[in-house]
Design an enzyme around this catalytic site. Sequence first.
Site, PDB file in Angstrom:
ATOM      1  N   HIS A 164     -12.165 -10.897   3.552  1.00  0.00           N
ATOM      2  CA  HIS A 164     -11.356  -9.677   3.465  1.00  0.00           C
ATOM      3  C   HIS A 164     -12.139  -8.567   2.772  1.00  0.00           C
ATOM      4  O   HIS A 164     -12.239  -7.442   3.291  1.00  0.00           O
ATOM      5  CB  HIS A 164     -10.068  -9.975   2.685  1.00  0.00           C
ATOM      6  CG  HIS A 164      -9.258  -8.768   2.347  1.00  0.00           C
ATOM      7  ND1 HIS A 164      -8.079  -8.448   2.992  1.00  0.00           N
ATOM      8  CD2 HIS A 164      -9.444  -7.785   1.426  1.00  0.00           C
ATOM      9  CE1 HIS A 164      -7.584  -7.332   2.490  1.00  0.00           C
ATOM     10  NE2 HIS A 164      -8.402  -6.906   1.528  1.00  0.00           N
ATOM     11  N   GLU A 165     -12.684  -8.869   1.599  1.00  0.00           N
ATOM     12  CA  GLU A 165     -13.346  -7.828   0.815  1.00  0.00           C
ATOM     13  C   GLU A 165     -14.615  -7.317   1.499  1.00  0.00           C
ATOM     14  O   GLU A 165     -14.885  -6.116   1.517  1.00  0.00           O
ATOM     15  CB  GLU A 165     -13.658  -8.354  -0.586  1.00  0.00           C
ATOM     16  CG  GLU A 165     -12.417  -8.604  -1.438  1.00  0.00           C
ATOM     17  CD  GLU A 165     -11.553  -7.358  -1.603  1.00  0.00           C
ATOM     18  OE1 GLU A 165     -12.116  -6.247  -1.687  1.00  0.00           O
ATOM     19  OE2 GLU A 165     -10.326  -7.485  -1.643  1.00  0.00           O
ATOM     20  N   HIS A 168     -14.035  -4.767   4.163  1.00  0.00           N
ATOM     21  CA  HIS A 168     -13.880  -3.374   3.732  1.00  0.00           C
ATOM     22  C   HIS A 168     -15.212  -2.636   3.892  1.00  0.00           C
ATOM     23  O   HIS A 168     -15.248  -1.447   4.248  1.00  0.00           O
ATOM     24  CB  HIS A 168     -13.426  -3.302   2.275  1.00  0.00           C
ATOM     25  CG  HIS A 168     -11.948  -3.475   2.096  1.00  0.00           C
ATOM     26  ND1 HIS A 168     -11.022  -2.679   2.726  1.00  0.00           N
ATOM     27  CD2 HIS A 168     -11.229  -4.371   1.347  1.00  0.00           C
ATOM     28  CE1 HIS A 168      -9.792  -3.058   2.376  1.00  0.00           C
ATOM     29  NE2 HIS A 168      -9.897  -4.082   1.557  1.00  0.00           N
ATOM     30  N   TYR A 179      -8.300   5.716   2.969  1.00  0.00           N
ATOM     31  CA  TYR A 179      -7.507   4.718   2.255  1.00  0.00           C
ATOM     32  C   TYR A 179      -6.191   5.296   1.732  1.00  0.00           C
ATOM     33  O   TYR A 179      -5.957   5.393   0.526  1.00  0.00           O
ATOM     34  CB  TYR A 179      -8.336   4.130   1.119  1.00  0.00           C
ATOM     35  CG  TYR A 179      -7.880   2.763   0.673  1.00  0.00           C
ATOM     36  CD1 TYR A 179      -8.022   1.654   1.497  1.00  0.00           C
ATOM     37  CD2 TYR A 179      -7.307   2.577  -0.579  1.00  0.00           C
ATOM     38  CE1 TYR A 179      -7.604   0.394   1.083  1.00  0.00           C
ATOM     39  CE2 TYR A 179      -6.889   1.332  -1.005  1.00  0.00           C
ATOM     40  CZ  TYR A 179      -7.044   0.251  -0.161  1.00  0.00           C
ATOM     41  OH  TYR A 179      -6.626  -1.007  -0.575  1.00  0.00           O
ATOM     42  N   GLU A 188      -6.511  -2.023   5.270  1.00  0.00           N
ATOM     43  CA  GLU A 188      -6.167  -3.309   4.663  1.00  0.00           C
ATOM     44  C   GLU A 188      -5.910  -4.379   5.722  1.00  0.00           C
ATOM     45  O   GLU A 188      -6.302  -5.541   5.561  1.00  0.00           O
ATOM     46  CB  GLU A 188      -4.936  -3.151   3.766  1.00  0.00           C
ATOM     47  CG  GLU A 188      -5.226  -2.585   2.396  1.00  0.00           C
ATOM     48  CD  GLU A 188      -6.144  -3.479   1.572  1.00  0.00           C
ATOM     49  OE1 GLU A 188      -6.038  -4.717   1.694  1.00  0.00           O
ATOM     50  OE2 GLU A 188      -6.974  -2.947   0.821  1.00  0.00           O
ATOM     51  N   ASP A 265       0.487   2.800  -4.462  1.00  0.00           N
ATOM     52  CA  ASP A 265      -0.393   2.012  -3.580  1.00  0.00           C
ATOM     53  C   ASP A 265      -0.927   2.891  -2.452  1.00  0.00           C
ATOM     54  O   ASP A 265      -1.080   2.454  -1.319  1.00  0.00           O
ATOM     55  CB  ASP A 265       0.354   0.795  -3.025  1.00  0.00           C
ATOM     56  CG  ASP A 265      -0.548  -0.198  -2.318  1.00  0.00           C
ATOM     57  OD1 ASP A 265      -1.743  -0.257  -2.648  1.00  0.00           O
ATOM     58  OD2 ASP A 265      -0.049  -0.921  -1.429  1.00  0.00           O
ATOM     59  N   HIS A 270      -1.135  -1.769   0.957  1.00  0.00           N
ATOM     60  CA  HIS A 270      -1.055  -3.233   0.928  1.00  0.00           C
ATOM     61  C   HIS A 270       0.286  -3.742   1.450  1.00  0.00           C
ATOM     62  O   HIS A 270       0.438  -4.947   1.675  1.00  0.00           O
ATOM     63  CB  HIS A 270      -1.241  -3.758  -0.496  1.00  0.00           C
ATOM     64  CG  HIS A 270      -2.644  -3.660  -1.006  1.00  0.00           C
ATOM     65  ND1 HIS A 270      -3.097  -2.561  -1.717  1.00  0.00           N
ATOM     66  CD2 HIS A 270      -3.701  -4.513  -0.910  1.00  0.00           C
ATOM     67  CE1 HIS A 270      -4.367  -2.760  -2.044  1.00  0.00           C
ATOM     68  NE2 HIS A 270      -4.761  -3.927  -1.567  1.00  0.00           N
TER      69      HIS A 270
END
Length: 402
Positions: A164-165, A168, A179, A188, A265, A270
Amino acid sequence: MTRTCRLNCIVPPHILEKLLRSDDSDTHQAALATMLTTASLRGERAVRASFAGAAALGNGRRTVFDCRHGRSLPLAVLARPEDGAASGDDSVNRAFDGLGTTRDFYHALFHRNSIDNRGMRLDGYVHFSTRFNNAFWDGQQMVFGDGDGRIFTDFTGSLDVIGHELTHGVTENTAGLDYHNQSGALNESISDVFGSLVKQWSLKQTADEADWLIGAEIFTPEIDADALRSMKAPGHAYDNALFGSDPQPDHMSKYVSLPDTEPGDFGGVHINSGIPNKAFYQTAVGIGGFAWDAAGLIWYESLKASSAETQFQDFADTTYQKAEELFGAGSAEQLAVLAAWQEVGLQITGVPAGVARARTLTAGRDGGVGREDGVASLSKQVGALAAQVSGMAKDLASLKSK
């Protein structure tokens, strides 16, 4: 266009804020320390991003460093280089393996040369800070906290979190999705999609066999939670007294409007990511087999064709177009994409409502969709529409003659 630099963290702010309000002092302190450290790191990220030059190139070489519970990455010590022997520290080895699996996934399936497609080095940092309840990508490297040991455990233990990271970084170097709001939720979601696919690829799981959970391994056994998010069932990943119930929607009718601020957020990136997450899951199981073969390819090509301000509708339309380019008009793959977006409340632009509804795509036990059945269903519906148009034309001609 200059974009705001933000840390991409796996644990969403609404969970940390719930923990911050906990009556338990240890839980409160761990959440507070995590949030304060993250805020400080965001400032450092913005300063680094103001300097020209990309991260060092190195053919995707991995290097893992040990922060030894400090917060300064430059002071971290080398723990395992690409050609080095395995470490006696499990966190080091898990980070090293996760970076490599993600790199190899992108190379094997999409011929991508590391995260930036130019051989970017993959640097990972473990044992960051003390009781740090998060893991993040800061635009140059991957950083893992050990968790507080009560709610969260070592973040290197979840391969989909690593995938996942790092994704990005892929997004930064392709579409550059802003974002915030819908483009941020897509950002996301893309990371969840490919984080899950990295894990599925590693385990050689079909779409039906996969759990479709993000971060299932980062909670301690005492915590009543399946994972941070569920792509299969957004809104049902957890429900407990500590941080409440999962707020993710699975349909546009449940879209959550939040302020485009850090406490909000950034517009619920998210949270609303649950909608495109569900669309990908529906596409993958609708097509069947290995999700990375068709659904993953469609999403990857659609990401490359997107831009910073791409919205849900834009991305849905692009996936439909890419499915046609890759697999043909009216193919089972294209029908699965169409039905999936309809399932979450998004109608593909220019396609009549009701065409290829999810109920017309019946998956077999092997997860596959009958291509002939799907095309036949579409042909029948298009034929019915054509008959209606023909009838209307005859009626109009009759009226004119009178």
